[in-house]
Design a protein around this motif. Structure first.
Motif, mmCIF file in Angstrom:
data_model
loop_
_atom_site.group_PDB
_atom_site.id
_atom_site.type_symbol
_atom_site.label_atom_id
_atom_site.label_comp_id
_atom_site.label_asym_id
_atom_site.label_seq_id
_atom_site.Cartn_x
_atom_site.Cartn_y
_atom_site.Cartn_z
ATOM 1 N N LEU A 131 132.931 -20.465 44.693
ATOM 2 C CA LEU A 131 133.469 -19.276 44.544
ATOM 3 C C LEU A 131 133.523 -18.675 45.872
ATOM 4 C CD1 LEU A 131 135.414 -17.300 43.271
ATOM 5 C CD2 LEU A 131 133.325 -16.211 42.497
ATOM 6 N N LEU A 132 132.258 -18.560 46.547
ATOM 7 C CA LEU A 132 132.244 -18.050 47.684
ATOM 8 C C LEU A 132 132.980 -18.536 49.001
ATOM 9 C CD1 LEU A 132 128.498 -16.714 48.106
ATOM 10 C CD2 LEU A 132 130.532 -15.346 48.249
ATOM 11 N N GLN A 133 132.924 -20.065 49.107
ATOM 12 C CA GLN A 133 133.642 -20.787 49.772
ATOM 13 C C GLN A 133 134.952 -20.136 50.071
ATOM 14 O OE1 GLN A 133 133.557 -25.046 49.095
ATOM 15 N NE2 GLN A 133 134.151 -25.446 51.414
ATOM 16 N N ARG A 134 135.639 -20.262 48.734
ATOM 17 C CA ARG A 134 137.058 -19.762 48.810
ATOM 18 C C ARG A 134 137.231 -18.277 49.273
ATOM 19 N NH1 ARG A 134 135.802 -24.682 45.994
ATOM 20 N NH2 ARG A 134 137.693 -25.533 45.221
ATOM 21 N N LEU A 135 136.328 -17.501 48.737
ATOM 22 C CA LEU A 135 136.596 -16.053 49.183
ATOM 23 C C LEU A 135 136.350 -15.784 50.476
ATOM 24 C CD1 LEU A 135 136.667 -13.091 48.122
ATOM 25 C CD2 LEU A 135 134.151 -13.162 47.458
ATOM 26 N N LEU A 136 135.432 -16.506 51.212
ATOM 27 C CA LEU A 136 135.301 -16.080 52.495
ATOM 28 C C LEU A 136 136.438 -16.658 53.204
ATOM 29 C CD1 LEU A 136 131.571 -17.673 53.160
ATOM 30 C CD2 LEU A 136 132.120 -15.414 53.002
ATOM 31 N N GLN A 137 137.227 -17.519 53.133
ATOM 32 C CA GLN A 137 138.593 -17.981 53.443
ATOM 33 C C GLN A 137 139.380 -16.818 53.303
ATOM 34 O OE1 GLN A 137 139.441 -21.543 51.463
ATOM 35 N NE2 GLN A 137 138.076 -22.819 52.637
ATOM 36 N N ARG A 138 139.512 -16.384 52.078
ATOM 37 C CA ARG A 138 140.208 -14.961 51.888
ATOM 38 C C ARG A 138 139.986 -13.863 52.593
ATOM 39 N NH1 ARG A 138 145.225 -16.410 49.293
ATOM 40 N NH2 ARG A 138 144.951 -18.060 47.567
ATOM 41 N N LEU A 139 138.989 -13.646 52.593
ATOM 42 C CA LEU A 139 138.200 -12.345 53.271
ATOM 43 C C LEU A 139 138.512 -12.540 54.864
ATOM 44 C CD1 LEU A 139 135.177 -11.455 51.503
ATOM 45 C CD2 LEU A 139 137.398 -10.453 51.151
ATOM 46 N N GLY A 140 138.555 -13.641 55.337
ATOM 47 C CA GLY A 140 138.934 -13.680 56.737
ATOM 48 C C GLY A 140 140.409 -13.888 57.126
ATOM 49 N N GLU A 141 141.315 -13.920 56.307
ATOM 50 C CA GLU A 141 142.405 -14.006 56.579
ATOM 51 C C GLU A 141 143.250 -12.859 57.013
ATOM 52 O OE1 GLU A 141 144.312 -15.435 52.979
ATOM 53 O OE2 GLU A 141 143.770 -17.372 53.303
ATOM 54 N N GLY A 142 144.202 -12.553 57.972
ATOM 55 C CA GLY A 142 144.794 -11.191 58.547
ATOM 56 C C GLY A 142 143.793 -10.179 58.692
ATOM 57 N N ASP A 143 143.980 -9.057 57.976
ATOM 58 C CA ASP A 143 142.906 -7.899 58.302
ATOM 59 C C ASP A 143 141.701 -8.208 57.645
ATOM 60 O OD1 ASP A 143 142.207 -5.589 59.151
ATOM 61 O OD2 ASP A 143 143.173 -4.522 57.554
ATOM 62 N N ALA A 144 140.804 -9.055 58.511
ATOM 63 C CA ALA A 144 139.746 -9.525 58.123
ATOM 64 C C ALA A 144 138.488 -8.539 57.681
ATOM 65 C CB ALA A 144 138.885 -10.480 59.258
ATOM 66 N N VAL A 145 137.857 -8.890 56.488
ATOM 67 C CA VAL A 145 136.817 -7.797 55.922
ATOM 68 C C VAL A 145 135.515 -8.179 56.800
ATOM 69 C CG1 VAL A 145 135.513 -7.068 54.175
ATOM 70 C CG2 VAL A 145 137.849 -7.600 53.735
ATOM 71 N N ALA A 146 134.850 -7.077 57.267
ATOM 72 C CA ALA A 146 133.602 -7.387 57.985
ATOM 73 C C ALA A 146 132.330 -7.423 56.995
ATOM 74 C CB ALA A 146 133.319 -6.069 58.710
ATOM 75 N N LEU A 147 131.817 -8.640 56.965
ATOM 76 C CA LEU A 147 130.927 -9.208 55.943
ATOM 77 C C LEU A 147 129.508 -8.616 56.412
ATOM 78 C CD1 LEU A 147 130.349 -10.451 53.176
ATOM 79 C CD2 LEU A 147 130.021 -12.551 54.528
ATOM 80 N N GLY A 148 128.863 -7.822 55.343
ATOM 81 C CA GLY A 148 127.464 -7.608 55.884
ATOM 82 C C GLY A 148 126.422 -8.563 55.268
ATOM 83 N N HIS A 149 125.480 -8.014 54.754
ATOM 84 C CA HIS A 149 124.279 -8.827 54.086
ATOM 85 C C HIS A 149 124.606 -9.217 53.026
ATOM 86 C CE1 HIS A 149 122.415 -5.895 56.679
ATOM 87 N NE2 HIS A 149 121.318 -6.789 56.701
ATOM 88 N N VAL A 150 124.001 -10.746 52.667
ATOM 89 C CA VAL A 150 124.214 -11.513 51.370
ATOM 90 C C VAL A 150 122.792 -11.472 50.833
ATOM 91 C CG1 VAL A 150 124.596 -13.625 50.340
ATOM 92 C CG2 VAL A 150 125.827 -13.019 52.293
ATOM 93 N N VAL A 151 122.407 -11.192 49.525
ATOM 94 C CA VAL A 151 121.309 -11.044 48.877
ATOM 95 C C VAL A 151 121.436 -11.661 47.783
ATOM 96 C CG1 VAL A 151 119.682 -9.305 47.804
ATOM 97 C CG2 VAL A 151 120.979 -8.714 49.980
ATOM 98 N N VAL A 152 120.237 -12.369 47.494
ATOM 99 C CA VAL A 152 119.980 -13.369 46.177
ATOM 100 C C VAL A 152 119.000 -12.621 45.421
ATOM 101 C CG1 VAL A 152 119.359 -15.697 45.196
ATOM 102 C CG2 VAL A 152 120.770 -15.357 47.274
#
Length: 261
Positions: A131-152
């Motif tokens: 899911l994250l692989q597809r989501l990162l592609q979507r968030l990077g399109e057009g007006d890209a969303v600035a991704l901060g930290h990833v926490v597990v």
């Protein structure tokens, strides 16, 4: 009105429309052997999903393959039994984890992502990376969303993301978490979005995209919905009951665009 009778459709036709247990037949006053064994197997799979061990290091390695670094944290639930008996402990970070996150804060970014085991570690193992692989592609399109930290997060309930997001100073937190297993879906993943996260928020202040698994919502459709809600939530500066999922009807606003009074 026509007096012609409506043709009756046998109940077995329902089997082609739903995975629910319908038209199972009977043997005397009980179920036939095969449906009974199928039910017993599904119940066992659901129980196994709840009690399965969470492979946080393995998940972090998978995230690294996607180009994402991640910080591992734990809730205050000491073990799985504690987690199941005390949901409140799963909503709070332990002291060591809170201190670790406070040390990692630099540029917070617009969106923090938290991946938690929840009630089905099997769902996270099976679907989080895809899911994250597809989501990162979507968030990077057009007006890209600035991704901060990833926490597990281990021993996590949904609200644990609120405390994590607050410590990191994120404008929005996305929590990917294993949902309560059902008899037809022991590995269903849920995605919860909260704007301006802080401890004490309720579910009314989050949006949820649920039922993400092979027989449910696919990765591409789920990623599309989540990315839409992220952008629209950041633009409106709200999530929850104030933000309706209209992703099928229109494009999201540009992030930072003011909402008319």
């Amino acid at each position: 009105m026509s007096d012609e009778p409506v043709p009756a459709r046998p109940i077995v036709d329902l089997k082609s429309f739903t995975p629910a247990r319908v038209a199972l037949g009977r043997s005397g006053a009980s179920l036939p052997t095969k449906p009974l064994l199928d039910f017993t197997l599904a119940h066992a799979r659901a129980r196994d999903a709840v009690h399965a061990a969470f492979d946080a290091p393995g998940l972090i390695a998978g995230l690294r393959a996607l180009g994402l670094g991640a910080t591992e944290v734990h809730s205050r639930a000491a073990d799985r039994a504690d987690y199941l008996r005390r949901p409140d402990l799963g909503r709070q970070l332990d002291a060591a984890s809170a201190a670790t996150l406070e040390k990692t804060v630099a540029a917070p970014g617009q969106l923090a992502i938290v991946i938690g085991d929840g009630l089905s570690a099997a769902a996270v193992h099976a679907h989080a990376a895809g899911l994250l692989q597809r989501l990162l592609q979507r968030l990077g399109e057009g007006d890209a969303v600035a991704l901060g930290h990833v926490v597990v997060a281990s021993g996590a309930r949904v609200a644990l993301g609120d405390e994590i997001g607050a410590i990191l100073g994120a404008r929005m937190v996305l929590m990917l978490i294993g949902e309560r297993p059902g008899l037809s879906a022991p590995d269903s993943l849920g995605a919860y979005l909260t704007f301006a996260p802080k401890p004490g928020l309720t579910d009314a202040e989050r949006n949820c995209v649920s039922n993400i698994h092979k027989a449910g919502l696919g990765y591409d459709e789920a990623a599309f919905k989540i990315a839409w809600l992220v952008r629209e939530g950041l633009a409106r500066q709200v999530t929850g009951v104030a933000l309706k999922d209209e992703s099928a009807d229109r494009a999201p606003r540009r992030i930072g665009t003011a909402v008319p009074e």
